[in-house]
Design a protein around this motif. Structure first.
Motif, PDB file in Angstrom:
ATOM      1  N   LEU A   1      10.404  -6.326  -3.845  1.00 26.62           N
ATOM      2  CA  LEU A   1      11.103  -5.760  -4.959  1.00 26.62           C
ATOM      3  C   LEU A   1      12.494  -4.953  -4.329  1.00 26.62           C
ATOM      4  O   LEU A   1      12.905  -4.234  -4.998  1.00 26.62           O
ATOM      5  N   GLY A   2      12.640  -5.402  -3.237  1.00 24.68           N
ATOM      6  CA  GLY A   2      13.925  -4.965  -2.292  1.00 24.68           C
ATOM      7  C   GLY A   2      13.758  -3.347  -1.934  1.00 24.68           C
ATOM      8  O   GLY A   2      14.784  -2.992  -2.447  1.00 24.68           O
ATOM      9  N   GLN A   3      12.732  -3.023  -1.658  1.00 25.91           N
ATOM     10  CA  GLN A   3      12.649  -1.264  -1.643  1.00 25.91           C
ATOM     11  C   GLN A   3      13.160  -1.069  -0.204  1.00 25.91           C
ATOM     12  O   GLN A   3      12.244  -1.223   0.743  1.00 25.91           O
TER      13      GLN A   3
ATOM     14  N   PHE B   1      14.450   2.604   1.203  1.00 25.48           N
ATOM     15  CA  PHE B   1      15.102   3.855   0.707  1.00 25.48           C
ATOM     16  C   PHE B   1      15.870   4.571   1.516  1.00 25.48           C
ATOM     17  O   PHE B   1      15.588   4.425   2.691  1.00 25.48           O
ATOM     18  N   LEU B   2      16.929   4.923   0.786  1.00 30.99           N
ATOM     19  CA  LEU B   2      17.973   5.855   1.786  1.00 30.99           C
ATOM     20  C   LEU B   2      17.486   7.103   2.376  1.00 30.99           C
ATOM     21  O   LEU B   2      17.105   7.696   1.588  1.00 30.99           O
TER      22      LEU B   2
ATOM     23  N   GLY C   1      17.250   0.824 -10.146  1.00 28.21           N
ATOM     24  CA  GLY C   1      16.574   1.015  -9.207  1.00 28.21           C
ATOM     25  C   GLY C   1      16.598   2.478  -8.528  1.00 28.21           C
ATOM     26  O   GLY C   1      16.642   2.483  -7.190  1.00 28.21           O
ATOM     27  N   PRO C   2      16.068   3.413  -9.201  1.00 26.35           N
ATOM     28  CA  PRO C   2      16.019   4.918  -8.544  1.00 26.35           C
ATOM     29  C   PRO C   2      14.963   4.941  -7.514  1.00 26.35           C
ATOM     30  O   PRO C   2      15.391   6.003  -6.662  1.00 26.35           O
ATOM     31  N   GLY C   3      14.081   4.268  -7.484  1.00 23.73           N
ATOM     32  CA  GLY C   3      13.100   4.427  -6.324  1.00 23.73           C
ATOM     33  C   GLY C   3      12.493   5.891  -6.279  1.00 23.73           C
ATOM     34  O   GLY C   3      11.813   6.275  -7.296  1.00 23.73           O
TER      35      GLY C   3
ATOM     36  N   GLU D   1      14.027   1.399 -13.848  1.00 20.82           N
ATOM     37  CA  GLU D   1      13.026   1.163 -12.510  1.00 20.82           C
ATOM     38  C   GLU D   1      12.122   0.435 -13.032  1.00 20.82           C
ATOM     39  O   GLU D   1      11.324   0.515 -13.980  1.00 20.82           O
ATOM     40  N   LEU D   2      11.862  -0.940 -12.246  1.00 22.15           N
ATOM     41  CA  LEU D   2      11.036  -2.027 -12.605  1.00 22.15           C
ATOM     42  C   LEU D   2       9.491  -1.454 -12.173  1.00 22.15           C
ATOM     43  O   LEU D   2       8.452  -1.863 -12.623  1.00 22.15           O
TER      44      LEU D   2
ATOM     45  N   ASP E   1      12.571  -4.535 -16.314  1.00 21.64           N
ATOM     46  CA  ASP E   1      13.576  -5.272 -15.216  1.00 21.64           C
ATOM     47  C   ASP E   1      14.916  -5.140 -15.760  1.00 21.64           C
ATOM     48  O   ASP E   1      15.291  -5.475 -17.137  1.00 21.64           O
ATOM     49  N   VAL E   2      15.858  -4.662 -15.080  1.00 26.52           N
ATOM     50  CA  VAL E   2      17.102  -4.400 -15.409  1.00 26.52           C
ATOM     51  C   VAL E   2      17.885  -5.624 -15.943  1.00 26.52           C
ATOM     52  O   VAL E   2      18.701  -5.487 -16.856  1.00 26.52           O
TER      53      VAL E   2
ATOM     54  N   ASN F   1      21.707   1.982  -5.595  1.00 20.61           N
ATOM     55  CA  ASN F   1      21.609   1.067  -4.334  1.00 20.61           C
ATOM     56  C   ASN F   1      20.628  -0.028  -4.663  1.00 20.61           C
ATOM     57  O   ASN F   1      19.424   0.207  -4.957  1.00 20.61           O
TER      58      ASN F   1
ATOM     59  N   TYR G   1      17.186  -8.522  -3.577  1.00 24.00           N
ATOM     60  CA  TYR G   1      17.020  -9.882  -3.902  1.00 24.00           C
ATOM     61  C   TYR G   1      17.793 -10.526  -5.187  1.00 24.00           C
ATOM     62  O   TYR G   1      17.604 -11.455  -5.710  1.00 24.00           O
TER      63      TYR G   1
HETATM   64  N1  SAM Z   1      17.727   4.245  -5.178  1.00 22.30           N
HETATM   65  C1  SAM Z   1      16.628   4.231  -4.234  1.00 22.30           C
HETATM   66  C2  SAM Z   1      17.331   4.623  -2.832  1.00 22.30           C
HETATM   67  O1  SAM Z   1      18.585   4.283  -2.672  1.00 22.30           O
HETATM   68  O2  SAM Z   1      16.474   5.133  -1.989  1.00 22.30           O
HETATM   69  C3  SAM Z   1      15.948   2.832  -4.081  1.00 22.30           C
HETATM   70  C4  SAM Z   1      16.898   1.694  -3.851  1.00 22.30           C
HETATM   71  S1  SAM Z   1      16.055   0.179  -3.466  1.00 22.30           S
HETATM   72  C5  SAM Z   1      17.176  -0.572  -2.375  1.00 22.30           C
HETATM   73  C6  SAM Z   1      15.925  -0.729  -5.052  1.00 22.30           C
HETATM   74  C7  SAM Z   1      15.208  -0.208  -6.210  1.00 22.30           C
HETATM   75  O3  SAM Z   1      15.194  -1.183  -7.068  1.00 22.30           O
HETATM   76  C8  SAM Z   1      13.671  -0.323  -5.781  1.00 22.30           C
HETATM   77  O4  SAM Z   1      13.170   1.013  -6.471  1.00 22.30           O
HETATM   78  C9  SAM Z   1      12.841  -1.262  -6.709  1.00 22.30           C
HETATM   79  O5  SAM Z   1      11.886  -0.938  -7.239  1.00 22.30           O
HETATM   80  C10 SAM Z   1      14.001  -1.435  -7.861  1.00 22.30           C
HETATM   81  N2  SAM Z   1      14.060  -2.462  -8.307  1.00 22.30           N
HETATM   82  C11 SAM Z   1      13.676  -3.727  -7.935  1.00 22.30           C
HETATM   83  N3  SAM Z   1      13.872  -5.007  -8.730  1.00 22.30           N
HETATM   84  C12 SAM Z   1      14.152  -4.126 -10.057  1.00 22.30           C
HETATM   85  C13 SAM Z   1      14.495  -4.766 -11.377  1.00 22.30           C
HETATM   86  N4  SAM Z   1      14.422  -5.963 -11.518  1.00 22.30           N
HETATM   87  N5  SAM Z   1      14.929  -3.876 -12.223  1.00 22.30           N
HETATM   88  C14 SAM Z   1      14.924  -2.442 -12.096  1.00 22.30           C
HETATM   89  N6  SAM Z   1      14.960  -2.212 -10.799  1.00 22.30           N
HETATM   90  C15 SAM Z   1      14.369  -2.852  -9.743  1.00 22.30           C
END
Ligand code: SAM
Length: 286
Positions: A23-25, A27-28, A53-55, A74-75, A99-100, A126, A130
């Motif tokens: 899921l491209g996680q 975290f900052l 994607g607030p994570g 957030e997915l 899913d956004v 952020n 993917y």
């Molecule tokens: N904002 C947080 C930070 O900066 O620490 C997390 C950023 S992380 C790079 C990407 C976030 O996007 C993850 O929380 C992930 O679960 C979420 N994500 C992944 N695919 C997504 C989708 N299709 N729709 C919405 N959110 C998604």
């Protein structure tokens, strides 16, 4: 005061979170980078901010201080409890678990702006790397009522998005970004600003959405199709690429069009300006 790294580790432990790579996680954990993203997004209480994607909510917490309203999309279901626990006291926060790419952002922006009496809508995120390109394309092509898009993405993709049409690093997406926005690079972000560390260097970019289209073209759809065909075969000349993909019926027609526009027969696609592609489109559709 605990550092962002400690806060992040604490939240991950408390809620039994393991970063989900698929899921491209990433975290900052770099306070300066978070501050810079928020500062450069130029957010006020008159703004609706959509965060993709607030994570764990690192960026969200700063956005909530500045914005009139933050809608976070957030997915990952695992993040919902964390976000709701952290931000339930804020009446300017709402969360969408989807899913956004499937969210009707046009409707969301219209409704939220009206309900909260807000002036502008801005995207800050952020992004999950993917799906960087489909997200950016959606944000631009759906012609949303947006003022700006400030996002962290892979540096390599950033270079392509912000390069100028007609320059060496241009790709098909460069022309789309240029058509809809004025793009700039804001900040290169090293891998150790995240946990886990991504395998690529990152960059924050900002796209200021244009109020007026920069070229006159009979059909945007046809123009972007032609651009896509031109770059499908990057190593070929524009002429060969457009003949092979049947944009030009044959070589003779292609040569005639290029001559009319004063373009050389062996010019490569990345040398063309957006206006050149608009002109080709207009001639073809004449
Ligand atoms: N904002 C947080 C930070 O900066 O620490 C997390 C950023 S992380 C790079 C990407 C976030 O996007 C993850 O929380 C992930 O679960 C979420 N994500 C992944 N695919 C997504 C989708 N299709 N729709 C919405 N959110 C998604």
């Amino acid at each position: 005061m605990a550092s962002l790294l400690e806060d992040t580790m604490f939240l991950m432990k408390k809620y039994h979170i393991k970063a989900n790579k698929s899921l491209g996680q990433n975290f900052l954990i770099d306070e300066n980078v978070v501050e810079k993203i928020v500062e450069k997004s130029n957010i006020s209480k008159e703004d609706l901010v959509i965060e993709i994607g607030p994570g764990l909510g690192t960026l969200t917490s700063k956005l909530l201080e500045k914005a009139g309203k933050v809608v976070a999309i957030e997915l990952d279901k695992k993040m919902l409890n964390i976000l709701n626990d952290r931000f339930y006291l804020y009446d300017n926060f709402s969360l969408i678990n989807q899913d956004v790419l499937k969210v009707d952002l046009g409707k969301l922006i219209e409704e939220e702006k009206e309900k909260n009496g807000l002036k502008n809508a801005k995207i800050v995120a952020n992004l999950p790397y993917y799906i960087t390109t489909p997200i950016i394309m959606k944000l631009l092509e759906e012609k949303l009522d947006l003022e700006s898009i400030t996002v962290m993405i892979q540096k390599e993709v950033a270079n392509r998005l912000v390069s100028i049409p007609g320059s060496k690093s241009a790709g098909a997406i460069t022309y789309t970004v240029y058509f809809y926005s004025i793009a700039k690079e804001l900040l290169e972000v090293p891998n150790n600003s995240f946990i886990p560390e991504p395998e690529v260097t990152s960059e924050v970019i900002k796209l200021d959405i244009r109020k007026e289209e920069p070229v006159k073209v009979k059909s945007k759809k046809v123009m972007f199709r032609i651009i896509k065909c031109a770059f499908m075969q990057r190593r070929k000349t524009l002429l060969n690429a457009l003949v092979n993909t049947k944009v030009f019926l044959n070589k003779e027609e292609g040569i005639k069009v290029l001559k009319e526009l004063d373009l050389s027969e062996d010019i490569r696609p990345e040398k063309l300006t957006l206006e050149d592609f608009a002109n080709i489109t207009n001639i073809i559709l004449k």
